[in-house]
Design a protein around this motif. Structure first.
Motif, PDB file in Angstrom:
ATOM      1  N   ARG A   1       7.572   3.131 -14.797  1.00  0.00           N
ATOM      2  CA  ARG A   1       8.320   1.888 -14.961  1.00  0.00           C
ATOM      3  C   ARG A   1       8.236   0.959 -13.755  1.00  0.00           C
ATOM      4  N   GLY A   2       7.839   1.488 -12.616  1.00  0.00           N
ATOM      5  CA  GLY A   2       7.661   0.626 -11.456  1.00  0.00           C
ATOM      6  C   GLY A   2       6.493  -0.333 -11.606  1.00  0.00           C
ATOM      7  N   ASN A   3       5.603  -0.049 -12.566  1.00  0.00           N
ATOM      8  CA  ASN A   3       4.446  -0.908 -12.838  1.00  0.00           C
ATOM      9  C   ASN A   3       4.670  -1.807 -14.048  1.00  0.00           C
ATOM     10  N   TRP A   4       5.932  -1.932 -14.465  1.00  0.00           N
ATOM     11  CA  TRP A   4       6.221  -2.551 -15.760  1.00  0.00           C
ATOM     12  C   TRP A   4       7.348  -3.557 -15.645  1.00  0.00           C
ATOM     13  N   GLN A   5       7.112  -4.755 -16.178  1.00  0.00           N
ATOM     14  CA  GLN A   5       8.136  -5.801 -16.233  1.00  0.00           C
ATOM     15  C   GLN A   5       8.325  -6.214 -17.686  1.00  0.00           C
ATOM     16  N   ILE A   6       9.566  -6.127 -18.206  1.00  0.00           N
ATOM     17  CA  ILE A   6       9.855  -6.525 -19.581  1.00  0.00           C
ATOM     18  C   ILE A   6      10.696  -7.795 -19.588  1.00  0.00           C
ATOM     19  N   TYR A   7      10.275  -8.763 -20.394  1.00  0.00           N
ATOM     20  CA  TYR A   7      11.054  -9.975 -20.625  1.00  0.00           C
ATOM     21  C   TYR A   7      11.669  -9.844 -22.018  1.00  0.00           C
ATOM     22  N   ARG A   8      12.992  -9.732 -22.069  1.00  0.00           N
ATOM     23  CA  ARG A   8      13.690  -9.442 -23.322  1.00  0.00           C
ATOM     24  C   ARG A   8      14.096 -10.750 -24.007  1.00  0.00           C
ATOM     25  N   CYS A   9      13.126 -11.382 -24.625  1.00  0.00           N
ATOM     26  CA  CYS A   9      13.360 -12.671 -25.266  1.00  0.00           C
ATOM     27  C   CYS A   9      12.215 -12.955 -26.236  1.00  0.00           C
ATOM     28  N   ALA A  10      12.312 -14.062 -26.944  1.00  0.00           N
ATOM     29  CA  ALA A  10      11.274 -14.456 -27.885  1.00  0.00           C
ATOM     30  C   ALA A  10      10.006 -14.893 -27.147  1.00  0.00           C
TER      31      ALA A  10
ATOM     32  N   LEU B   1       6.616 -15.515 -23.023  1.00  0.00           N
ATOM     33  CA  LEU B   1       5.198 -15.579 -22.660  1.00  0.00           C
ATOM     34  C   LEU B   1       4.921 -16.514 -21.485  1.00  0.00           C
ATOM     35  N   PRO B   2       5.515 -17.707 -21.434  1.00  0.00           N
ATOM     36  CA  PRO B   2       5.304 -18.530 -20.237  1.00  0.00           C
ATOM     37  C   PRO B   2       5.782 -17.840 -18.958  1.00  0.00           C
ATOM     38  N   ARG B   3       6.887 -17.105 -19.055  1.00  0.00           N
ATOM     39  CA  ARG B   3       7.380 -16.384 -17.884  1.00  0.00           C
ATOM     40  C   ARG B   3       6.419 -15.274 -17.492  1.00  0.00           C
ATOM     41  N   ALA B   4       5.911 -14.563 -18.481  1.00  0.00           N
ATOM     42  CA  ALA B   4       4.996 -13.451 -18.199  1.00  0.00           C
ATOM     43  C   ALA B   4       3.670 -13.937 -17.616  1.00  0.00           C
ATOM     44  N   THR B   5       3.129 -15.021 -18.171  1.00  0.00           N
ATOM     45  CA  THR B   5       1.850 -15.507 -17.662  1.00  0.00           C
ATOM     46  C   THR B   5       1.986 -16.089 -16.252  1.00  0.00           C
ATOM     47  N   ARG B   6       3.138 -16.710 -15.963  1.00  0.00           N
ATOM     48  CA  ARG B   6       3.356 -17.201 -14.596  1.00  0.00           C
ATOM     49  C   ARG B   6       3.420 -16.036 -13.611  1.00  0.00           C
ATOM     50  N   ALA B   7       4.081 -14.964 -14.002  1.00  0.00           N
ATOM     51  CA  ALA B   7       4.223 -13.805 -13.115  1.00  0.00           C
ATOM     52  C   ALA B   7       2.915 -13.047 -12.954  1.00  0.00           C
ATOM     53  N   ALA B   8       2.153 -12.946 -14.037  1.00  0.00           N
ATOM     54  CA  ALA B   8       0.933 -12.130 -14.013  1.00  0.00           C
ATOM     55  C   ALA B   8      -0.255 -12.859 -13.413  1.00  0.00           C
ATOM     56  N   GLY B   9      -0.336 -14.164 -13.612  1.00  0.00           N
ATOM     57  CA  GLY B   9      -1.533 -14.889 -13.215  1.00  0.00           C
ATOM     58  C   GLY B   9      -2.669 -14.560 -14.178  1.00  0.00           C
ATOM     59  N   SER B  10      -3.875 -14.473 -13.671  1.00  0.00           N
ATOM     60  CA  SER B  10      -5.022 -14.126 -14.505  1.00  0.00           C
ATOM     61  C   SER B  10      -4.899 -12.672 -14.952  1.00  0.00           C
ATOM     62  N   ILE B  11      -5.164 -12.414 -16.240  1.00  0.00           N
ATOM     63  CA  ILE B  11      -5.002 -11.066 -16.773  1.00  0.00           C
ATOM     64  C   ILE B  11      -6.320 -10.524 -17.325  1.00  0.00           C
ATOM     65  N   ASP B  12      -6.396  -9.198 -17.372  1.00  0.00           N
ATOM     66  CA  ASP B  12      -7.595  -8.521 -17.886  1.00  0.00           C
ATOM     67  C   ASP B  12      -7.542  -8.315 -19.385  1.00  0.00           C
ATOM     68  N   PHE B  13      -6.342  -8.147 -19.931  1.00  0.00           N
ATOM     69  CA  PHE B  13      -6.208  -7.950 -21.371  1.00  0.00           C
ATOM     70  C   PHE B  13      -4.858  -8.463 -21.843  1.00  0.00           C
ATOM     71  N   ALA B  14      -4.797  -8.748 -23.135  1.00  0.00           N
ATOM     72  CA  ALA B  14      -3.551  -9.117 -23.793  1.00  0.00           C
ATOM     73  C   ALA B  14      -3.484  -8.366 -25.109  1.00  0.00           C
ATOM     74  N   HIS B  15      -2.326  -7.799 -25.407  1.00  0.00           N
ATOM     75  CA  HIS B  15      -2.110  -7.088 -26.673  1.00  0.00           C
ATOM     76  C   HIS B  15      -0.984  -7.770 -27.419  1.00  0.00           C
ATOM     77  N   TYR B  16      -1.300  -8.339 -28.584  1.00  0.00           N
ATOM     78  CA  TYR B  16      -0.342  -9.121 -29.366  1.00  0.00           C
ATOM     79  C   TYR B  16       0.185  -8.289 -30.531  1.00  0.00           C
ATOM     80  N   ASP B  17       1.531  -8.106 -30.565  1.00  0.00           N
ATOM     81  CA  ASP B  17       2.141  -7.357 -31.663  1.00  0.00           C
ATOM     82  C   ASP B  17       3.573  -7.839 -31.878  1.00  0.00           C
ATOM     83  N   SER B  18       3.746  -9.160 -31.970  1.00  0.00           N
ATOM     84  CA  SER B  18       5.092  -9.694 -32.135  1.00  0.00           C
ATOM     85  C   SER B  18       5.159 -10.599 -33.368  1.00  0.00           C
ATOM     86  N   ASP B  19       5.455 -11.884 -33.202  1.00  0.00           N
ATOM     87  CA  ASP B  19       5.644 -12.815 -34.311  1.00  0.00           C
ATOM     88  C   ASP B  19       4.389 -12.845 -35.191  1.00  0.00           C
ATOM     89  N   LYS B  20       4.539 -12.397 -36.451  1.00  0.00           N
ATOM     90  CA  LYS B  20       3.379 -12.274 -37.326  1.00  0.00           C
ATOM     91  C   LYS B  20       3.159 -13.494 -38.217  1.00  0.00           C
TER      92      LYS B  20
END
Length: 234
Positions: free
Chosen positions: A141-150, A155-174
């Motif tokens: 869990r020390g390597n993990w940040q969860i944003y508990r929201c829609a 996603l804007p919060r996560a992308t700002r925190a992560a910067g450039s990413i190697d992968f994205a896994h989408y499994d939410s709003d269908k």
């Protein structure tokens, strides 16, 4: 749409939004196995449960003790193998539930002191906050940040925190609008050579439309009757 989807699921009336037979036919026509998809990407197929049996046994017990019914495990061989093949250090996922996908990717990321940024909207009125990600052990869990929201907030919060990413896994709003917005946001955050992976792409033509929009042919995987899509960013 994400909140509407969760409310409908709560009352047992949830059906895939904007389902079209054409989307299912498209997936079935071009789908290949997990092993063939990984071979196409020059990645070895590895089931993380074979490498970490004790971790997965503990995770199964954690799920059994969870009083709330959430989403299933998904294609963990695909996710773990792709994270390994990319030698990923940073990734974003949408939709956590029990945390099986999170577990698979974190087991790979932790080898490189990598980080996973997750966005998850808690299940409406089910008091699921304390159980989201329950199968992930404390040492990951020390390597993990969860944003508990829609997604639109998280996603804007996560992308700002992560910067450039190697992968994205989408499994939410269908929904189609939800997919198109989420895919586009994640695609912009991906590095060159990074991968966008999406679950349940046969629900509607959202994934197909995004592929056509960016002009890239996907790899479509079938596993236990469900379809995942993979896109590599040039």
């Amino acid at each position: 749409m994400e909140i509407v989807e969760r409310v409908s699921r709560l009352f047992g009336k949830q059906k895939p939004l904007e389902t079209t037979r054409a989307a299912l036919d498209w997936c079935a026509r071009i789908a290949i196995s997990t092993e063939d998809a990984l071979a196409k990407l020059n990645v070895d197929a590895v089931n993380p449960a074979d490498i970490y049996p004790d971790v997965f046994n503990d995770a199964k017990r954690a799920e059994e003790h969870c009083p709330i019914k959430m989403g299933g495990a998904g294609n963990l061989t695909l996710l773990y193998s792709l994270t390994e093949g990319l030698e990923a250090a940073r990734g974003i996922e949408t939709g956590v539930a029990y945390g099986w996908s999170s577990l698979a990717t974190l087991l790979s990321l932790q080898k490189r002191q990598g980080q996973l940024f997750s966005v998850d909207l808690p299940y409406f009125k089910l008091r699921s906050d304390n159980w989201v990600g329950c199968v992930v052990p404390s040492d990951l869990r020390g390597n993990w940040q969860i944003y508990r929201c829609a997604d639109r907030e998280g996603l804007p919060r996560a992308t700002r925190a992560a910067g450039s990413i190697d992968f994205a896994h989408y499994d939410s709003d269908k929904s189609v609008p939800g997919r198109l917005w989420g895919y586009d946001h994640l695609w912009k955050a991906l590095r060159s050579g990074g991968l966008l992976i999406s679950d349940d792409i046969s629900d509607n033509d959202g994934f197909q439309r995004f592929c056509e929009q960016i002009g890239i042919a996907p790899i479509v995987v079938v596993d236990q009757g469900k379809y995942q899509g993979i896109l590599r960013k040039p």
